[in-house]
Enzyme design. Sequence first.
Site, PDB file in Angstrom:
ATOM      1  N   ARG A  51       0.293  -1.257  -0.136  1.00 53.29           N
ATOM      2  CA  ARG A  51       0.096   0.469   0.093  1.00 53.29           C
ATOM      3  C   ARG A  51       0.738   1.191  -0.371  1.00 53.29           C
ATOM      4  O   ARG A  51       0.732   2.299  -1.120  1.00 53.29           O
ATOM      5  CB  ARG A  51      -0.583   0.138   1.244  1.00 53.29           C
ATOM      6  N   THR A  52       1.542   1.080   0.764  1.00 51.21           N
ATOM      7  CA  THR A  52       2.943   2.486   0.602  1.00 51.21           C
ATOM      8  C   THR A  52       3.436   3.016  -0.184  1.00 51.21           C
ATOM      9  O   THR A  52       3.059   3.550  -0.275  1.00 51.21           O
ATOM     10  CB  THR A  52       3.629   2.292   2.281  1.00 51.21           C
ATOM     11  N   LYS A  80      21.992  -9.533   1.611  1.00 53.07           N
ATOM     12  CA  LYS A  80      23.614 -10.672   1.408  1.00 53.07           C
ATOM     13  C   LYS A  80      24.075  -9.808   2.143  1.00 53.07           C
ATOM     14  O   LYS A  80      25.498  -9.622   2.363  1.00 53.07           O
ATOM     15  CB  LYS A  80      24.074 -10.338  -0.487  1.00 53.07           C
ATOM     16  N   ARG A 101      11.916   1.791   4.187  1.00 50.54           N
ATOM     17  CA  ARG A 101      10.684   1.360   4.932  1.00 50.54           C
ATOM     18  C   ARG A 101      11.885   0.043   5.316  1.00 50.54           C
ATOM     19  O   ARG A 101      12.394  -0.522   4.803  1.00 50.54           O
ATOM     20  CB  ARG A 101       9.256   0.598   3.744  1.00 50.54           C
ATOM     21  N   HIS A 129       5.759   6.829  11.107  1.00 56.95           N
ATOM     22  CA  HIS A 129       5.769   6.444   9.813  1.00 56.95           C
ATOM     23  C   HIS A 129       4.751   7.649   9.322  1.00 56.95           C
ATOM     24  O   HIS A 129       4.187   8.611   9.098  1.00 56.95           O
ATOM     25  CB  HIS A 129       4.797   5.440   9.774  1.00 56.95           C
TER      26      HIS A 129
END
Lengths: 302, 138
Positions: A51-52, A80, A101, A129
């Site tokens: 969504r974001t 990695k 994020r 957020h």
Amino acid sequence: MRHLIDILDLTCEEIDELLDTADSIIENPAAYATRCAGKKLATLFFEPSTRTRLSFEAAMYELGGHVIGFSDAANSSSSKGESVSDTVRVVGSYADIIAMRHFKEGAPMVAAMKSTVPIINAGDGGHNHPTQTLTDLLTIRREKGRLDNLTVGFCGDLKFGRTVHSLISALSRYEGIRFVLVSPKELQVPDYIKDLLTEKELSFIETTDLESTLPEMDILYMTRVQKERFFNEEDYLRLRDSYILTPEKMRLAKQTLSVLHPLPRVNEISVEVDDDPRACYFRQAKNGKFVRMALICKLLEV
Amino acid sequence: MKIDSIQNGIVIDHIPAGKAMQVYQYLKLDEAEGSVALLQNVPSRKHGKKDIIKLDGVTELDWNILAFLAPDCTVNVIADGNTVEKKHLKLPETLTDVIVCKNPRCITTVEPGLHHIFKLANRETGVYRCVYCESAHN
Ligand SMILES: [Zn+2]
């Protein structure tokens, strides 16, 4: 160069300017259609959030820019073992701005310390957020015409809900805000939020009862009560149902109430409420794209 | 119990009982130039029991670390056998690389090369918060 890591990185004046820009984009999107032509946004989603990420990507496309990135750490260099600092230094040589994020709290701040391009925190664990908070503020201002002198109810999981904490912090800077905090005892806001409200001498009440407090509210911010927050199924089932918004409860509310929800919802707002004009959460989701467009323009200084 | 009186150095008095060893470790007193005496469980009129650290030939310490560990201690600076200064310490605004964040979700648990930085969030309660994840240290 500016970043957005925490909503409080922005002054109230800067927030007003961003919301003004967002209003102007909504009114006349064509005027912004090439604003970011030739620019690239990198969406670095170490933790998936469709969504974001889609909201950021749609925002950049509507500004005439391009998008690169990844949507899952499993497909990225971090699997990695590459550090956040190294990742942003490399990506910063390809992109003009980064939305990140990350499941680790504070990762976007570390990124900002090392990055040569602006960093937007698109959510870091249970911490911040800020673009969700900008979305919430834009929605409140568009629905109510102001961000001050409002009675704002929060309902559900107020303990772990980071969107709740950020919005309370952001609103605590405006005049005449009254907070009504509705939650089961187990999920009340953390002490540091109460300390903040007490310190600023803001009016707030804590209650377990939605029905009796609903009539005073101008805004009702609903959140999910998640099953995994409870020790046993019984408590969860008992509590869950007292925090479901239904058409019956909506009858108790003001005609001018605005119901917000950061989405996704599970069952805390019954679908019959969706057709009520006071339900704002789908407009809110749409506002998220516009406020991200405004933010990208501000940070790119275009 | 008697410890030779100090000529030039520092006496850290009123350390909470049981905390002297921690102060010793954080201040790296094993690397101190002069001699160090640790007194534990000394009867005190004010606090029942207390710890004391005496440092001979040492004149500088990291006061921030000491203030963080034992904010209510008293520091006596000794010169030529006399107390020339009594210091009461103040909690520092920032702690850098003194403590580490205990939040398992904090970026400092995985990212190499980061300084562990904490800011004083509340002077009355003495709560420090990690600058990265804002978790309280307790
Ligand atoms: Zn931390």
